[in-house]
Scaffold this motif. Structure first.
Motif, mmCIF file in Angstrom:
data_model
loop_
_atom_site.group_PDB
_atom_site.id
_atom_site.type_symbol
_atom_site.label_atom_id
_atom_site.label_comp_id
_atom_site.label_asym_id
_atom_site.label_seq_id
_atom_site.Cartn_x
_atom_site.Cartn_y
_atom_site.Cartn_z
ATOM 1 N N ASP A 83 0.834 -1.193 0.000
ATOM 2 C CA ASP A 83 0.000 0.000 0.000
ATOM 3 C C ASP A 83 0.871 1.247 0.000
ATOM 4 O OD1 ASP A 83 -2.358 -1.630 0.259
ATOM 5 O OD2 ASP A 83 -1.870 -1.865 2.380
ATOM 6 N N GLY A 84 2.017 1.140 -0.671
ATOM 7 C CA GLY A 84 2.992 2.225 -0.680
ATOM 8 C C GLY A 84 2.663 3.311 -1.682
ATOM 9 N N PRO A 85 3.676 4.116 -2.023
ATOM 10 C CA PRO A 85 3.463 5.285 -2.877
ATOM 11 C C PRO A 85 3.277 4.968 -4.354
ATOM 12 C CG PRO A 85 5.777 5.071 -2.352
ATOM 13 C CD PRO A 85 5.045 4.016 -1.548
ATOM 14 N N GLY A 86 3.509 3.721 -4.753
ATOM 15 C CA GLY A 86 3.439 3.371 -6.173
ATOM 16 C C GLY A 86 4.748 3.712 -6.870
ATOM 17 N N ILE A 87 4.884 3.242 -8.085
ATOM 18 C CA ILE A 87 6.092 3.481 -8.880
ATOM 19 C C ILE A 87 5.747 4.518 -9.940
ATOM 20 C CG2 ILE A 87 7.840 2.435 -10.378
ATOM 21 C CD1 ILE A 87 7.124 -0.288 -9.023
ATOM 22 N N LYS A 88 6.403 5.675 -9.865
ATOM 23 C CA LYS A 88 6.066 6.775 -10.780
ATOM 24 C C LYS A 88 6.369 6.456 -12.229
ATOM 25 C CE LYS A 88 6.460 10.433 -7.393
ATOM 26 N NZ LYS A 88 7.272 11.496 -6.833
ATOM 27 N N ASP A 89 7.512 5.827 -12.484
ATOM 28 C CA ASP A 89 7.931 5.536 -13.857
ATOM 29 C C ASP A 89 8.484 4.108 -13.891
ATOM 30 O OD1 ASP A 89 9.223 5.325 -16.344
ATOM 31 O OD2 ASP A 89 9.852 7.423 -16.325
ATOM 32 N N VAL A 90 7.646 3.151 -14.242
ATOM 33 C CA VAL A 90 8.037 1.738 -14.223
ATOM 34 C C VAL A 90 9.196 1.486 -15.182
ATOM 35 C CG1 VAL A 90 7.285 -0.631 -14.691
ATOM 36 C CG2 VAL A 90 5.768 0.934 -13.461
ATOM 37 N N GLU A 91 9.139 2.065 -16.369
ATOM 38 C CA GLU A 91 10.204 1.851 -17.350
ATOM 39 C C GLU A 91 11.558 2.316 -16.800
ATOM 40 O OE1 GLU A 91 11.246 3.375 -21.814
ATOM 41 O OE2 GLU A 91 9.145 2.873 -21.392
ATOM 42 N N LEU A 92 11.581 3.465 -16.150
ATOM 43 C CA LEU A 92 12.806 3.974 -15.541
ATOM 44 C C LEU A 92 13.245 3.086 -14.378
ATOM 45 C CD1 LEU A 92 14.930 6.224 -15.512
ATOM 46 C CD2 LEU A 92 13.385 7.542 -14.036
ATOM 47 N N ALA A 93 12.284 2.660 -13.559
ATOM 48 C CA ALA A 93 12.596 1.811 -12.401
ATOM 49 C C ALA A 93 13.156 0.451 -12.820
ATOM 50 C CB ALA A 93 11.354 1.622 -11.542
ATOM 51 N N MET A 94 12.852 0.016 -14.037
ATOM 52 C CA MET A 94 13.349 -1.269 -14.536
ATOM 53 C C MET A 94 14.793 -1.183 -15.027
ATOM 54 S SD MET A 94 11.126 -3.618 -14.050
ATOM 55 C CE MET A 94 11.931 -4.884 -14.993
ATOM 56 N N ILE B 90 3.696 -5.905 -13.409
ATOM 57 C CA ILE B 90 3.644 -4.865 -12.384
ATOM 58 C C ILE B 90 2.373 -4.056 -12.574
ATOM 59 C CG2 ILE B 90 4.726 -2.784 -11.451
ATOM 60 C CD1 ILE B 90 7.408 -3.848 -12.467
ATOM 61 N N ASP B 91 1.571 -3.985 -11.524
ATOM 62 C CA ASP B 91 0.409 -3.102 -11.473
ATOM 63 C C ASP B 91 0.688 -2.089 -10.376
ATOM 64 O OD1 ASP B 91 -1.399 -4.371 -13.399
ATOM 65 O OD2 ASP B 91 -1.430 -6.038 -11.977
ATOM 66 N N THR B 92 0.701 -0.821 -10.730
ATOM 67 C CA THR B 92 1.033 0.197 -9.742
ATOM 68 C C THR B 92 0.161 1.423 -9.936
ATOM 69 O OG1 THR B 92 2.865 1.422 -8.730
ATOM 70 C CG2 THR B 92 2.901 1.186 -11.139
ATOM 71 N N GLU B 93 -0.188 2.054 -8.841
ATOM 72 C CA GLU B 93 -0.978 3.274 -8.874
ATOM 73 C C GLU B 93 -0.423 4.218 -7.815
ATOM 74 O OE1 GLU B 93 -5.631 4.721 -8.485
ATOM 75 O OE2 GLU B 93 -5.201 2.597 -8.832
ATOM 76 N N ILE B 94 -0.140 5.444 -8.231
ATOM 77 C CA ILE B 94 0.449 6.435 -7.331
ATOM 78 C C ILE B 94 -0.473 6.655 -6.123
ATOM 79 C CG2 ILE B 94 1.259 8.835 -7.138
ATOM 80 C CD1 ILE B 94 3.001 6.913 -8.874
ATOM 81 N N ASN B 95 0.118 6.649 -4.941
ATOM 82 C CA ASN B 95 -0.561 6.837 -3.647
ATOM 83 C C ASN B 95 -1.557 5.728 -3.302
ATOM 84 O OD1 ASN B 95 0.845 9.276 -3.154
ATOM 85 N ND2 ASN B 95 -0.627 10.375 -4.430
ATOM 86 N N VAL B 96 -1.490 4.612 -4.023
ATOM 87 C CA VAL B 96 -2.373 3.481 -3.737
ATOM 88 C C VAL B 96 -1.552 2.230 -3.425
ATOM 89 C CG1 VAL B 96 -4.167 1.963 -4.667
ATOM 90 C CG2 VAL B 96 -4.245 4.417 -5.136
ATOM 91 N N GLY B 97 -0.530 1.960 -4.252
ATOM 92 C CA GLY B 97 0.309 0.796 -4.008
ATOM 93 C C GLY B 97 0.713 0.083 -5.273
#
Length: 140
Positions: free
Chosen positions: A78-89, A123-130
């Motif tokens: 339930d964290g902040p989410g990943i803003k830019d998945v491509e960059l994080a990879m 990866i499923d991510t949503e900012i401020n959701v998780g």
């Protein structure tokens, strides 16, 4: 072998307990008698995801299903989410704070290693959701 389902809570902000879930799964996979390569791959990918949950999300959950054909691992937080998945990879990219880096974590290899050691990664991510990461490891 019947399907086995396991659930673990990953504690947040506690590096001494990070890896407990992957350690328990590793032990079970050894008891089942799976091939060492599969055990290693599952263990590494799960550990990397647990560390990410501790660093970035204040902990989370790991759900594992072991079937005769595959192992599915669902890691959610339930964290902040990943803003830019491509960059994080990208290998070496990290948003870990300096105090985490001083402990030897946060080198920017977590997500790349998770992908490298799993057969499938979503990866499923949503900012401020998780974030939820679903992994599959095929046994054949």
């Amino acid at each position: 072998m019947n399907s086995v389902k396991l659930h673990y809570d990953v504690p947040g902000d506690d590096f001494t307990r990070a890896g407990e879930a992957s350690g328990c799964v590793k032990k079970m996979l050894k008891e089942i008698g799976l091939e060492p390569d599969i055990i290693r791959n599952v263990s590494i990918a799960m550990y990397e995801a647990e560390i990410n949950m501790v660093i970035h999300a204040g902990g989370g959950r790991a759900d594992v299903e072991i079937t005769p054909d595959y192992i599915e691992v669902i890691l959610s937080d339930d964290g902040p989410g990943i803003k830019d998945v491509e960059l994080a990879m990208q290998e070496g990219y990290s948003t870990a704070p300096d105090n985490v880096r001083s402990l030897g974590f946060g080198a920017g290899m977590g997500l790349p290693n998770i992908k490298k050691y799993s057969d499938e990664m979503k990866i499923d991510t949503e900012i401020n959701v998780g974030t939820t990461i679903t992994l599959k490891f095929y046994l054949h």
